[in-house]
Design a protein around this motif. Structure first.
Motif, short mmCIF file in Angstrom:
data_model
loop_
_atom_site.label_atom_id
_atom_site.label_comp_id
_atom_site.label_asym_id
_atom_site.label_seq_id
_atom_site.Cartn_x
_atom_site.Cartn_y
_atom_site.Cartn_z
N THR A 7 0.85 -1.20 0.00
CA THR A 7 0.00 0.00 0.00
C THR A 7 0.88 1.25 0.00
OG1 THR A 7 -0.11 0.35 2.40
CG2 THR A 7 -1.65 -1.26 1.46
N ASN A 8 0.24 2.41 -0.19
CA ASN A 8 0.97 3.68 -0.12
C ASN A 8 1.05 4.22 1.31
OD1 ASN A 8 -1.63 4.52 0.38
ND2 ASN A 8 -1.78 5.90 -1.40
N LYS A 9 0.54 3.46 2.28
CA LYS A 9 0.58 3.79 3.70
C LYS A 9 -0.20 5.06 4.05
CE LYS A 9 4.70 1.15 4.86
NZ LYS A 9 5.93 1.08 5.66
N SER A 10 -1.16 5.40 3.20
CA SER A 10 -2.07 6.52 3.49
C SER A 10 -3.36 5.94 4.07
CB SER A 10 -2.37 7.31 2.23
OG SER A 10 -3.29 8.35 2.49
N VAL A 11 -3.73 6.45 5.26
CA VAL A 11 -4.84 5.87 6.02
C VAL A 11 -5.91 6.93 6.24
CG1 VAL A 11 -5.51 4.72 8.17
CG2 VAL A 11 -3.20 4.38 7.24
N GLY A 12 -7.15 6.59 5.97
CA GLY A 12 -8.28 7.45 6.31
C GLY A 12 -8.83 7.05 7.67
N GLY A 13 -9.06 8.04 8.54
CA GLY A 13 -9.51 7.75 9.90
C GLY A 13 -10.94 8.19 10.14
N ILE A 40 -15.80 10.28 2.83
CA ILE A 40 -15.36 9.52 1.67
C ILE A 40 -14.56 10.41 0.71
CG2 ILE A 40 -16.19 8.31 -0.40
CD1 ILE A 40 -18.56 7.34 1.40
N ASN A 41 -15.05 11.63 0.47
CA ASN A 41 -14.33 12.55 -0.41
C ASN A 41 -12.97 12.94 0.18
OD1 ASN A 41 -16.32 12.61 -2.40
ND2 ASN A 41 -17.44 14.28 -1.40
N ALA A 42 -12.91 13.10 1.50
CA ALA A 42 -11.64 13.43 2.14
C ALA A 42 -10.64 12.28 1.97
CB ALA A 42 -11.85 13.72 3.63
N PHE A 43 -11.11 11.06 2.07
CA PHE A 43 -10.22 9.91 1.92
C PHE A 43 -9.76 9.77 0.47
CE2 PHE A 43 -12.68 7.80 5.64
CZ PHE A 43 -12.05 8.66 6.53
N LYS A 44 -10.66 10.06 -0.47
CA LYS A 44 -10.26 10.06 -1.87
C LYS A 44 -9.18 11.10 -2.13
CE LYS A 44 -14.57 8.49 -4.09
NZ LYS A 44 -15.68 8.91 -4.99
N SER A 45 -9.35 12.29 -1.57
CA SER A 45 -8.38 13.38 -1.76
C SER A 45 -7.02 13.00 -1.19
CB SER A 45 -8.89 14.67 -1.11
OG SER A 45 -10.07 15.11 -1.74
N ALA A 46 -7.02 12.24 -0.09
CA ALA A 46 -5.77 11.82 0.55
C ALA A 46 -5.19 10.57 -0.12
CB ALA A 46 -6.00 11.55 2.03
N THR A 71 -21.29 0.81 2.62
CA THR A 71 -22.18 0.75 1.46
C THR A 71 -22.01 1.98 0.60
OG1 THR A 71 -23.79 -0.56 2.71
CG2 THR A 71 -24.59 0.57 0.74
N GLN A 72 -21.96 3.17 1.21
CA GLN A 72 -21.78 4.41 0.45
C GLN A 72 -20.40 4.48 -0.20
OE1 GLN A 72 -22.79 7.61 3.13
NE2 GLN A 72 -24.97 7.08 3.16
N SER A 73 -19.38 3.95 0.48
CA SER A 73 -18.04 3.94 -0.11
C SER A 73 -18.03 3.16 -1.41
CB SER A 73 -17.04 3.32 0.87
OG SER A 73 -16.84 4.14 1.99
N ASN A 74 -18.64 1.99 -1.41
CA ASN A 74 -18.69 1.20 -2.63
C ASN A 74 -19.53 1.86 -3.70
OD1 ASN A 74 -17.47 -1.84 -2.42
ND2 ASN A 74 -17.96 -1.04 -0.39
N GLN A 75 -20.62 2.51 -3.30
CA GLN A 75 -21.47 3.20 -4.27
C GLN A 75 -20.75 4.38 -4.91
OE1 GLN A 75 -24.77 4.19 -1.76
NE2 GLN A 75 -25.88 2.27 -2.15
#
Length: 442
Positions: free
Chosen positions: A193-199, A245-251, A270-274
């Motif tokens: 992985t790129n070692k970037s984690v969403g919290g 979800i958008n914040a994790f995508k940006s990171a 569920t929303q993440s997959n959608q």
């Protein structure tokens, strides 16, 4: 061992029940049997153990094993408990916190003031353990708690680690965030992985402890080479996680972690997959500890990962019966028709400790004697050793906190569409056998 079933000892209360009892004993003229407080002064003929648990509400999965464990313990206590005060009947008085901290405090006070419990036990997240422990400390009633990381239990009650005497009557056993950091990063190190984690951290005792910039998981993750993107606290039972979800995508987060209640994980995942956010690893505390929570996700639950507190294959046995984890788990499944769940081990061990404490107490009618017995505990339980004072790395905190083993696992969807929890990391507890390797989410 002998043990049994019904108690009626209750206690007086003014500022707290202990203060009034001492006053009544010291100055009989001040409070008489015919006074306002007469119903509270009577000989103790039995012991009451109070148990507060979230049997309903969003945390109800933590209590799925309650009925089974309580049935086992009550049967064992059927002949009375041999104590230093003689063989005494025992009653376990249960109250539902309804997954609400205010309700937890309210029913704890009812158990203390109205039921006159001699010992309180409580489990299942800081929303339950903290208000109950705080009420017991105020009322000077011995309390044993578990199933909440020690940081939110200890720090969440505004304790000063340099002044351990702040907690005289409340004792806790479980793992800590340092164990989460070690276990989670060891799991992720098995992946590319790129070692970037969403919290994901809610605005509750757990989320605020895990997400604390100085004392939470981010500094430890950074030391292990992982960067945590934290979009801030959200309210439990949130219906829309698009901002996170958008914040994790940006990171460009390829890993997600957090401490989430089960309904929120279902919504978030569920929303993440959608919305097309599909990290390589989702290692989530609290929400996916239970088969029922993963089953609710269907195929989307495959390869979700979490910490693992206990499995039937942990190499520990019951101090009450000598049974293995497999035997206890099989009995649960036979009784309930459900697969084993992690709280079986800890609710069982909570009562193992309570029984051991009362057996050893010099006087089961004296809260201080019970408290001294708790502090002196050194017991091998179904979930491993419980001994306050043994964890030197905790410093003074060890007086009130005993750490338990922690490993990491992944949920695997089987051909019959049920899930199996596979232990994939045991760096902190090598005595627990591995059953597989960490796999990326497809």
């Amino acid at each position: 061992m002998k043990i049994k079933g019904l108690a009626d000892g209750s206690y007086l209360r003014s500022i707290n029940r202990r203060t009034l009892l001492k006053g009544a004993a010291a100055g009989g003229a001040a409070v008489t049997m015919g006074s306002l407080f007469a119903p509270a002064v009577r000989a103790q003929t039995a012991i009451k153990i109070g148990y507060v648990t979230p049997q309903t509400g969003p945390l109800a999965a933590f209590a799925e094993a309650d009925d089974f464990v309580l049935g086992v313990i009550r049967e064992l206590l059927g002949g009375g408990l041999e104590t230093a005060s003689g063989t005494i009947p025992v009653e376990i008085v249960v109250r539902d916190s309804q997954s609400n901290p205010n309700r937890a405090a309210e029913v704890a006070r009812e158990l203390i003031v109205d039921e006159g419990v001699s010992l309180m036990v409580v489990a299942s997240t800081p929303e339950t353990t903290n208000p109950v422990s705080t009420q017991c400390e105020l009322e000077e009633v011995p309390c044993i708690s578990t199933m909440a990381p020690w940081q939110p239990w200890y720090m969440g009650r505004q304790a000063n680690p340099a002044a351990p005497e702040a907690f005289r009557y409340t004792y806790h056993y479980f793992w800590g965030l340092e164990d989460i950091i070690g276990t989670y990063t060891a799991m992720w190190n098995q992946l590319d992985t790129n070692k970037s984690v969403g919290g994901l951290f809610p605005n509750d005792a757990d989320g605020n402890a895990w997400g604390d910039a100085a004392l939470g998981i981010a500094p430890g993750m950074a030391a292990a080479g992982y960067t945590v993107a934290d979009p801030g606290r959200y309210q439990n039972l949130t219906e829309d996680f698009s901002a996170q979800i958008n914040a994790f995508k940006s990171a460009n987060a390829e890993i997600v972690t957090g401490v989430i209640i089960p309904p929120d994980l279902t919504t978030f995942w569920t929303q993440s997959n959608q919305q097309g956010f599909k990290p390589k690893a989702a290692t989530i505390a609290k929400a996916i500890l239970f088969p029922s929570a993963v089953e609710a996700l269907g195929p989307l639950g495959h390869n979700l990962s979490s910490e693992v507190w206990w499995t039937p294959n942990h190499p520990y046995t019951s101090s009450l019966t000598g049974e293995t984890g497999v035997q206890v788990a099989d009995a649960f499944s036979a009784a309930s028709g459900r697969p084993w769940t992690q709280p079986i081990g800890f609710i069982y061990s909570l009562f193992e400790v309570a029984i051991d404490v009362l057996k050893r107490a010099a006087d089961v009618s004296d809260p201080d004697a019970i408290t001294e017995s708790i502090a002196a505990t050194n017991l091998q339980t179904l979930t491993g050793p419980v001994q306050w004072g043994k964890d030197a790395d905790l410093g003074p905190i060890a007086s009130n906190v005993s750490k338990t083993p922690l490993v990491g696992g992944q949920w695997r969807l089987k051909d019959d569409e049920t899930f199996e929890l596979v232990v994939v990391e045991n760096v902190l507890a090598p005595e627990v056998a591995l059953a597989g390797e960490m796999e990326a989410i497809a």
